[in-house]
Design an enzyme around this catalytic site. Structure first.
Site, PDB file in Angstrom:
ATOM      1  N   ASP A  43      -2.653  11.172  -3.023  1.00  0.00           N
ATOM      2  CA  ASP A  43      -2.891  10.506  -4.298  1.00  0.00           C
ATOM      3  C   ASP A  43      -1.629  10.751  -5.128  1.00  0.00           C
ATOM      4  O   ASP A  43      -1.223  11.907  -5.315  1.00  0.00           O
ATOM      5  CB  ASP A  43      -4.130  11.122  -4.978  1.00  0.00           C
ATOM      6  CG  ASP A  43      -4.494  10.389  -6.263  1.00  0.00           C
ATOM      7  OD1 ASP A  43      -3.576   9.959  -6.987  1.00  0.00           O
ATOM      8  OD2 ASP A  43      -5.693  10.245  -6.535  1.00  0.00           O
ATOM      9  N   CYS A 101       2.925  -6.411 -10.316  1.00  0.00           N
ATOM     10  CA  CYS A 101       2.888  -7.815  -9.943  1.00  0.00           C
ATOM     11  C   CYS A 101       1.875  -8.488 -10.861  1.00  0.00           C
ATOM     12  O   CYS A 101       0.990  -9.202 -10.415  1.00  0.00           O
ATOM     13  CB  CYS A 101       2.471  -7.904  -8.482  1.00  0.00           C
ATOM     14  SG  CYS A 101       2.413  -9.570  -7.952  1.00  0.00           S
ATOM     15  N   ASP A 155       5.382   1.217  -8.181  1.00  0.00           N
ATOM     16  CA  ASP A 155       4.946  -0.179  -8.055  1.00  0.00           C
ATOM     17  C   ASP A 155       3.428  -0.092  -8.022  1.00  0.00           C
ATOM     18  O   ASP A 155       2.813   0.007  -6.966  1.00  0.00           O
ATOM     19  CB  ASP A 155       5.511  -0.764  -6.752  1.00  0.00           C
ATOM     20  CG  ASP A 155       5.194  -2.234  -6.596  1.00  0.00           C
ATOM     21  OD1 ASP A 155       4.793  -2.874  -7.589  1.00  0.00           O
ATOM     22  OD2 ASP A 155       5.339  -2.757  -5.473  1.00  0.00           O
ATOM     23  N   CYS A 160       3.910   4.626  -4.748  1.00  0.00           N
ATOM     24  CA  CYS A 160       2.780   3.793  -4.305  1.00  0.00           C
ATOM     25  C   CYS A 160       3.357   2.785  -3.317  1.00  0.00           C
ATOM     26  O   CYS A 160       3.535   1.613  -3.630  1.00  0.00           O
ATOM     27  CB  CYS A 160       2.174   3.051  -5.488  1.00  0.00           C
ATOM     28  SG  CYS A 160       1.642   4.137  -6.816  1.00  0.00           S
ATOM     29  N   ALA A 161       3.634   3.235  -2.119  1.00  0.00           N
ATOM     30  CA  ALA A 161       4.557   2.482  -1.257  1.00  0.00           C
ATOM     31  C   ALA A 161       3.915   1.373  -0.427  1.00  0.00           C
ATOM     32  O   ALA A 161       4.583   0.423  -0.034  1.00  0.00           O
ATOM     33  CB  ALA A 161       5.275   3.456  -0.324  1.00  0.00           C
ATOM     34  N   GLY A 167       6.860  -3.149   1.486  1.00  0.00           N
ATOM     35  CA  GLY A 167       7.874  -4.198   1.276  1.00  0.00           C
ATOM     36  C   GLY A 167       9.065  -3.660   0.478  1.00  0.00           C
ATOM     37  O   GLY A 167      10.224  -3.801   0.889  1.00  0.00           O
ATOM     38  N   LYS A 168       8.767  -3.019  -0.642  1.00  0.00           N
ATOM     39  CA  LYS A 168       9.881  -2.507  -1.467  1.00  0.00           C
ATOM     40  C   LYS A 168      10.478  -1.255  -0.839  1.00  0.00           C
ATOM     41  O   LYS A 168      11.679  -1.012  -0.961  1.00  0.00           O
ATOM     42  CB  LYS A 168       9.416  -2.260  -2.899  1.00  0.00           C
ATOM     43  CG  LYS A 168       9.064  -3.548  -3.607  1.00  0.00           C
ATOM     44  CD  LYS A 168       8.676  -3.361  -5.041  1.00  0.00           C
ATOM     45  CE  LYS A 168       7.993  -4.613  -5.566  1.00  0.00           C
ATOM     46  NZ  LYS A 168       6.653  -4.862  -4.965  1.00  0.00           N
TER      47      LYS A 168
HETATM   48  C1  LIG Z   1       1.168  -2.889  -5.665  1.00  0.00           C
HETATM   49  S1  LIG Z   1       0.862  -1.996  -4.220  1.00  0.00           S
HETATM   50  C2  LIG Z   1       2.477  -1.481  -3.768  1.00  0.00           C
HETATM   51  C3  LIG Z   1       3.234  -2.539  -3.044  1.00  0.00           C
HETATM   52  C4  LIG Z   1       4.469  -2.014  -2.346  1.00  0.00           C
HETATM   53  N1  LIG Z   1       5.378  -1.355  -3.248  1.00  0.00           N
HETATM   54  C5  LIG Z   1       5.234  -3.097  -1.622  1.00  0.00           C
HETATM   55  O1  LIG Z   1       6.196  -3.628  -2.164  1.00  0.00           O
HETATM   56  O2  LIG Z   1       4.844  -3.416  -0.501  1.00  0.00           O
HETATM   57  C6  LIG Z   1       0.158  -0.543  -4.797  1.00  0.00           C
HETATM   58  C7  LIG Z   1      -0.155   0.475  -3.720  1.00  0.00           C
HETATM   59  O3  LIG Z   1      -0.602   1.658  -4.377  1.00  0.00           O
HETATM   60  C8  LIG Z   1      -1.560   2.274  -3.577  1.00  0.00           C
HETATM   61  N2  LIG Z   1      -2.328   3.210  -4.435  1.00  0.00           N
HETATM   62  C9  LIG Z   1      -3.444   2.988  -5.129  1.00  0.00           C
HETATM   63  N3  LIG Z   1      -3.807   4.081  -5.786  1.00  0.00           N
HETATM   64  C10 LIG Z   1      -2.891   5.030  -5.500  1.00  0.00           C
HETATM   65  C11 LIG Z   1      -2.737   6.388  -5.866  1.00  0.00           C
HETATM   66  N4  LIG Z   1      -3.594   6.988  -6.690  1.00  0.00           N
HETATM   67  N5  LIG Z   1      -1.692   7.057  -5.363  1.00  0.00           N
HETATM   68  C12 LIG Z   1      -0.808   6.454  -4.537  1.00  0.00           C
HETATM   69  N6  LIG Z   1      -0.915   5.189  -4.149  1.00  0.00           N
HETATM   70  C13 LIG Z   1      -1.941   4.472  -4.634  1.00  0.00           C
HETATM   71  C14 LIG Z   1      -2.362   1.139  -3.017  1.00  0.00           C
HETATM   72  O4  LIG Z   1      -3.040   1.516  -1.843  1.00  0.00           O
HETATM   73  C15 LIG Z   1      -1.259   0.100  -2.754  1.00  0.00           C
HETATM   74  O5  LIG Z   1      -0.804   0.224  -1.444  1.00  0.00           O
END
Ligand SMILES: C[S@@+](CC[C@H](N)C(=O)[O-])C[C@H]1O[C@@H](n2cnc3c(N)ncnc32)[C@H](O)[C@@H]1O
Length: 486
Positions: free
Chosen positions: A345, A418, A365, A294-295, A299-300
């Site tokens: 997804d 978070c 994440d 879930c990138a 940031g990470k």
């Molecule tokens: C908490 S954020 C991740 C922050 C990121 N790791 C960073 O440090 O910048 C969660 C991310 O998961 C994505 N997300 C939501 N549902 C998802 C899914 N089913 N599969 C993959 N990514 C998903 C969101 O769009 C969001 O960008």
């Protein structure tokens, strides 16, 4: 008679000098931000950035507009109670525009200690300019009433009027009561329930800007401090690659370091520790394959990519949203050659690509309530609802199931949120361990302590690590590490 209304969505601010009606332009920008948040569901930080750019305020006025908007949004719960007590009227019976003028006024009086005449006069002018002119007397009266009584007395009146101790503490510290209870439960699970007030206070203080100095920047934090000291950069905070900025424009401070593009990035140090907990849980071998499920916005991923390049590993960065996948591409420019960005997804097999079942390290994440980042998202606490949690926790479990399926034997999975809400942290990890008996939880506390630059007080019996704003100066990141044993 109502004041002429600006067109829906348009700026209230006029360029040049003071705004229309003698109101300072900073106050007009702040008012517009409150309106964007309320009427258009905007994120305060994004609305602020765009309103500031539109109004072209100088640095001093921009700082004032930022303080006004963020402070009024953050303090809304407490300010609304005080307005209700002073006006002897339920806040919902004050029209939306007047309510925002009052919130800005109360923040000036109580949060910024602006002189009474200035705060009241500017608020009355603002009311005349943007809201119901007939209510200028009401705004004047309410703010003068508030200014006549000191803060401690207002807090005593909040306590006296509250229906329960929780309601009183929630109002006094400007948190929704359900958030307060969730934070208390999380602290209590560590045996630190007595830290609740310290946490609630920390949530109300804007954090210092954190910077990550990625491997590949060509300097260590000490050198960065020596080079960027004049820009307010200090090599402080718990992350071994972290810097803190005491004041000023982060982009300017970053430019002053003259490091290769993309190697110095704005990032909370809790996020840095979370990414490093995975990359440094044990030494990495060349050729390792890493997955960030879930990138977005990356940031990470940027930390993973820099670490991967240093050891000869590669990263697959997956993100469901196209826009956020694009942000990931931008975040990893310094190490793009070791990163493959995919858009799926995360619960679907396609997210793992051809390497299904063969990742040595996987980061989840996960999307979460964000209750750990209330310091930096002033409106977030009012937007989240307890009813959001079941959907989020179900998604977190499903993403982890997919991630577990993508682990190579001996591979490590990091689950990060978070949010310190137990339903999103320990409950999710315990569920995962029950469903996947081939996973073993690692001592994330020991790993995070070992890699941190300063001794870290990580409390509680659990193996996972929970960071806290009041204790560690970071967002309240939760980090669990699991290893695939079979
Ligand atoms: C908490 S954020 C991740 C922050 C990121 N790791 C960073 O440090 O910048 C969660 C991310 O998961 C994505 N997300 C939501 N549902 C998802 C899914 N089913 N599969 C993959 N990514 C998903 C969101 O769009 C969001 O960008």
């Amino acid at each position: 008679m109502n004041a002429p209304r600006p067109p829906a969505g348009g700026a209230t601010v006029l360029r040049g000098g003071r705004g229309d009606g003698g109101v300072s332009r900073s106050r007009l920008v702040a008012y517009d931000v409150l309106r964007d948040v309320e009427e258009r569901d905007a994120y305060a930080n994004l609305a602020l950035a765009s309103r500031l750019a539109e109004a072209r305020l100088d640095a001093r006025d921009a700082a004032l507009a930022t303080e006004l908007a963020a402070g009024a949004l953050r303090g809304r719960g407490r300010y609304d109670r005080i307005i209700e007590l002073a006006a002897e009227r339920d806040i919902d019976r004050v029209d939306a525009r007047t309510r925002n003028v009052l919130r800005l006024g109360v923040h000036q009086l109580l949060g910024m200690r602006t002189a009474t005449h200035a705060a009241v006069n500017e608020s009355v002018e603002l009311q005349r300019r943007v809201a119901n002119r007939a209510a200028t007397g009401f705004v004047n009266g309410v703010l003068r009433t508030i200014a006549r009584t000191d803060e401690a007395e207002w807090d005593a009146r909040i306590e006296a009027a509250a229906g329960s101790p929780d309601e009183a503490l929630a109002a006094r510290t400007s948190h929704p009561a359900w958030v307060l209870r969730a934070l208390r439960a999380a602290l209590a699970s560590e045996g630190r329930g007595d830290e609740l007030e310290a946490l609630l206070s920390a949530d109300n203080v804007p954090p210092r800007v954190g910077l990550a100095l990625l491997p590949g920047s060509g300097m260590d934090p000490g050198t960065a401090e020596a080079l960027g000291g004049d820009s307010g950069i200090a090599a402080t905070g718990p992350s071994p690659i972290g810097l803190e900025l005491s004041a000023g424009d982060p982009m300017r401070a970053i430019a002053a370091l003259d490091a290769p593009d993309g190697t110095v990035r704005v990032q909370d140090q809790g996020s840095q520790l979370a990414a490093l907990a995975l990359t440094r849980a044990r030494p990495a071998a060349p050729g390792e394959r890493w997955l960030d499920l879930c990138a977005g916005p990356g940031g990470k991923t940027a930390v993973l990519a820099a670490e991967a390049r240093a050891v000869g590993a590669t990263v697959r960065a997956n993100e469901i949203s196209e826009h956020r996948a694009e942000l990931v591409r931008g975040a990893v420019i310094a190490n793009a050659e070791v990163v493959e960005v995919a858009r799926h997804d995360g619960r679907e097999a396609a997210a793992l690509g051809a390497a299904e079942g063969r990742f040595d390290r996987v980061l989840v994440d996960a999307p979460c309530s964000g209750l750990g980042a209330l310091r930096r998202r002033p409106e977030a606490r009012w937007r989240k609802q307890p009813t959001d949690l079941p959907g989020l926790t179900a998604l977190q479990g499903e993403l982890l199931d997919a991630a577990a399926g993508g682990l190579a034997p001996g591979g490590i999975l990091a689950y990060v949120t978070c949010s310190p809400h137990l339903a999103e942290t320990r409950v999710v990890v315990n569920g995962l361990l029950k469903r996947h008996t081939g996973l073993r939880e690692l001592d994330a506390k020991a790993i995070v302590r070992e890699l941190a630059r300063v001794p870290l007080d990580l409390a509680g019996e659990a193996l996972s690590a929970q960071l806290w704003p009041h204790r560690h100066g970071t967002d309240a990141m939760f980090i669990a590490l699991l290893e695939k044993t079979s």
